[in-house]
Every structure is written in C-alpha cells, then in structure tokens.
Design a protein around this motif. Structure first.
Motif, PDB file in Angstrom:
ATOM      1  N   LEU A  26      39.405  39.521  30.947  1.00 38.04           N
ATOM      2  CA  LEU A  26      38.837  39.643  32.597  1.00 38.04           C
ATOM      3  C   LEU A  26      39.671  39.103  33.388  1.00 38.04           C
ATOM      4  CD1 LEU A  26      35.136  39.661  32.028  1.00 38.04           C
ATOM      5  CD2 LEU A  26      36.565  41.594  32.497  1.00 38.04           C
ATOM      6  N   MET A  27      40.269  37.913  33.095  1.00 36.08           N
ATOM      7  CA  MET A  27      41.029  37.288  34.132  1.00 36.08           C
ATOM      8  C   MET A  27      42.540  37.848  34.364  1.00 36.08           C
ATOM      9  SD  MET A  27      39.238  34.347  34.995  1.00 36.08           S
ATOM     10  CE  MET A  27      40.599  33.320  35.934  1.00 36.08           C
ATOM     11  N   HIS A  28      42.847  38.222  33.338  1.00 40.16           N
ATOM     12  CA  HIS A  28      44.247  39.079  33.393  1.00 40.16           C
ATOM     13  C   HIS A  28      43.884  40.411  34.430  1.00 40.16           C
ATOM     14  CE1 HIS A  28      47.338  36.766  31.010  1.00 40.16           C
ATOM     15  NE2 HIS A  28      46.234  36.753  30.128  1.00 40.16           N
ATOM     16  N   ALA A  29      42.803  41.120  33.875  1.00 38.90           N
ATOM     17  CA  ALA A  29      42.571  42.216  34.876  1.00 38.90           C
ATOM     18  C   ALA A  29      42.355  41.873  36.160  1.00 38.90           C
ATOM     19  CB  ALA A  29      41.350  42.871  34.094  1.00 38.90           C
ATOM     20  N   SER A  30      41.723  40.624  36.410  1.00 38.74           N
ATOM     21  CA  SER A  30      41.518  40.332  37.761  1.00 38.74           C
ATOM     22  C   SER A  30      42.725  39.970  38.611  1.00 38.74           C
ATOM     23  CB  SER A  30      40.610  39.177  37.714  1.00 38.74           C
ATOM     24  OG  SER A  30      40.778  38.281  39.197  1.00 38.74           O
ATOM     25  N   GLY A  31      43.520  39.279  37.936  1.00 39.40           N
ATOM     26  CA  GLY A  31      44.872  39.239  38.448  1.00 39.40           C
ATOM     27  C   GLY A  31      45.671  40.351  38.705  1.00 39.40           C
ATOM     28  N   SER A  32      45.652  41.329  38.011  1.00 37.10           N
ATOM     29  CA  SER A  32      46.358  42.710  38.144  1.00 37.10           C
ATOM     30  C   SER A  32      45.918  43.239  39.384  1.00 37.10           C
ATOM     31  CB  SER A  32      46.180  43.388  37.068  1.00 37.10           C
ATOM     32  OG  SER A  32      46.537  42.946  35.834  1.00 37.10           O
ATOM     33  N   VAL A  33      44.376  43.249  39.567  1.00 35.63           N
ATOM     34  CA  VAL A  33      43.746  43.645  40.715  1.00 35.63           C
ATOM     35  C   VAL A  33      44.225  43.126  42.032  1.00 35.63           C
ATOM     36  CG1 VAL A  33      41.522  43.965  42.036  1.00 35.63           C
ATOM     37  CG2 VAL A  33      41.815  44.651  39.564  1.00 35.63           C
ATOM     38  N   TRP A  34      44.444  41.805  42.029  1.00 38.15           N
ATOM     39  CA  TRP A  34      44.714  40.957  43.264  1.00 38.15           C
ATOM     40  C   TRP A  34      46.301  41.409  43.476  1.00 38.15           C
ATOM     41  CZ3 TRP A  34      41.562  39.763  46.662  1.00 38.15           C
ATOM     42  CH2 TRP A  34      40.090  39.337  46.072  1.00 38.15           C
ATOM     43  N   VAL A  35      47.195  41.398  42.365  1.00 41.75           N
ATOM     44  CA  VAL A  35      48.631  41.780  42.900  1.00 41.75           C
ATOM     45  C   VAL A  35      48.496  43.129  43.548  1.00 41.75           C
ATOM     46  CG1 VAL A  35      50.572  42.364  41.742  1.00 41.75           C
ATOM     47  CG2 VAL A  35      49.542  40.487  40.926  1.00 41.75           C
ATOM     48  N   VAL A  36      47.837  44.077  42.990  1.00 40.39           N
ATOM     49  CA  VAL A  36      47.896  45.206  43.711  1.00 40.39           C
ATOM     50  C   VAL A  36      47.149  45.168  45.373  1.00 40.39           C
ATOM     51  CG1 VAL A  36      46.785  47.660  43.852  1.00 40.39           C
ATOM     52  CG2 VAL A  36      47.698  46.685  41.719  1.00 40.39           C
ATOM     53  N   LEU A  37      46.219  44.546  45.313  1.00 38.00           N
ATOM     54  CA  LEU A  37      45.429  44.212  46.597  1.00 38.00           C
ATOM     55  C   LEU A  37      46.541  43.617  47.922  1.00 38.00           C
ATOM     56  CD1 LEU A  37      41.779  43.478  45.814  1.00 38.00           C
ATOM     57  CD2 LEU A  37      42.763  45.527  47.187  1.00 38.00           C
ATOM     58  N   ALA A  38      47.324  42.620  47.035  1.00 35.64           N
ATOM     59  CA  ALA A  38      48.284  41.834  47.918  1.00 35.64           C
ATOM     60  C   ALA A  38      49.333  42.623  48.637  1.00 35.64           C
ATOM     61  CB  ALA A  38      48.866  40.510  47.014  1.00 35.64           C
ATOM     62  N   ARG A  39      49.452  43.704  48.092  1.00 36.31           N
ATOM     63  CA  ARG A  39      50.600  44.616  48.416  1.00 36.31           C
ATOM     64  C   ARG A  39      50.072  45.292  49.793  1.00 36.31           C
ATOM     65  NH1 ARG A  39      52.258  47.429  42.753  1.00 36.31           N
ATOM     66  NH2 ARG A  39      53.350  45.514  42.066  1.00 36.31           N
ATOM     67  N   TRP A  40      48.595  45.568  49.744  1.00 36.65           N
ATOM     68  CA  TRP A  40      48.195  46.338  50.776  1.00 36.65           C
ATOM     69  C   TRP A  40      47.670  45.538  51.937  1.00 36.65           C
ATOM     70  CZ3 TRP A  40      44.926  49.599  47.048  1.00 36.65           C
ATOM     71  CH2 TRP A  40      45.703  50.673  46.612  1.00 36.65           C
ATOM     72  N   LEU A  41      47.222  44.142  51.594  1.00 37.48           N
ATOM     73  CA  LEU A  41      46.526  43.103  52.456  1.00 37.48           C
ATOM     74  C   LEU A  41      47.386  42.066  52.381  1.00 37.48           C
ATOM     75  CD1 LEU A  41      42.819  43.694  51.440  1.00 37.48           C
ATOM     76  CD2 LEU A  41      44.154  44.814  53.388  1.00 37.48           C
ATOM     77  N   PRO A  42      48.683  41.861  53.210  1.00 38.51           N
ATOM     78  CA  PRO A  42      49.407  40.806  53.101  1.00 38.51           C
ATOM     79  C   PRO A  42      48.823  39.684  54.068  1.00 38.51           C
ATOM     80  CG  PRO A  42      50.559  42.294  54.606  1.00 38.51           C
ATOM     81  CD  PRO A  42      49.198  42.887  53.970  1.00 38.51           C
TER      82      PRO A  42
END
Length: 103
Positions: A26-42
């Motif tokens: 779940l921590m790895h999945a959460s990290g992946s989600v935040w990487v994607v969100l960081a592209r849209w919300l700098p």
C-alpha cells in the motif's frame, strides 16, 4: 500442548507477516499515486525563505542564559576550549584562541 502453542505462534506470525507485506504494498501504491498527482498539482515555489526555516531567533533570555553559563564555567576554574592562558590580557587571549583554531 507444545504443538498447539507452535501452531498458534505460526498462525500469529504469519498474520503479522501478511499484514506487513500488505502495508509495504500500500505504501508503494500510495507513492505512485502521489507521483502522478505531483505532475498535475505542482507545489508553489516561494522566492524568499521564511524566518521559521532556520529556527526562531535567539531571544534576550537566551543570551542571558548563555552569559550565566559562561560565568559559571569560568568560576568553576576549568579552562574551556577558548580559555586564555592565566594572566593574559584580552588581545593576548584573542590571539591565543586564534592560534588554537578558535574564534
């Protein structure tokens, strides 16, 4: 009796192991989600560092405490790392401290 205890211990430790594997996944999945969100919300970049970045400024009370500690240290008769040789004047003390690598 011992077999039942070992079986119970094996079941309990297996449950903990599965829980930890799930947690890591779940921590790895959460990290992946935040990487994607960081592209849209700098995050906004600030030009100037805030004063709280480096900690609060020293207050007058802190300076009083430092002076009191220095006086107590000198009164104890122990020489500190920047202490002047006995009988030295202020300029000689500064020169002595500089020669030893002090301030």
């Amino acid at each position: 009796m011992i077999r039942e205890g070992l079986a119970l211990m094996t079941i309990g430790m297996s449950g903990v192991f599965v829980f930890l594997l799930l947690l890591v996944g779940l921590m790895h999945a959460s990290g992946s989600v935040w990487v994607v969100l960081a592209r849209w919300l700098p995050e906004p970049r600030s030009e100037k560092a805030s004063p709280s970045t480096f900690g609060p400024p020293a207050s007058f009370e802190d300076e009083e405490i430092a002076v009191a500690l220095a006086v107590a240290w000198n009164a104890s008769g122990r020489a500190g790392p920047l202490a002047a040789p006995a009988g030295a004047s202020a300029p000689e003390a500064r020169a002595s401290a500089r020669a030893r690598g002090g301030a």
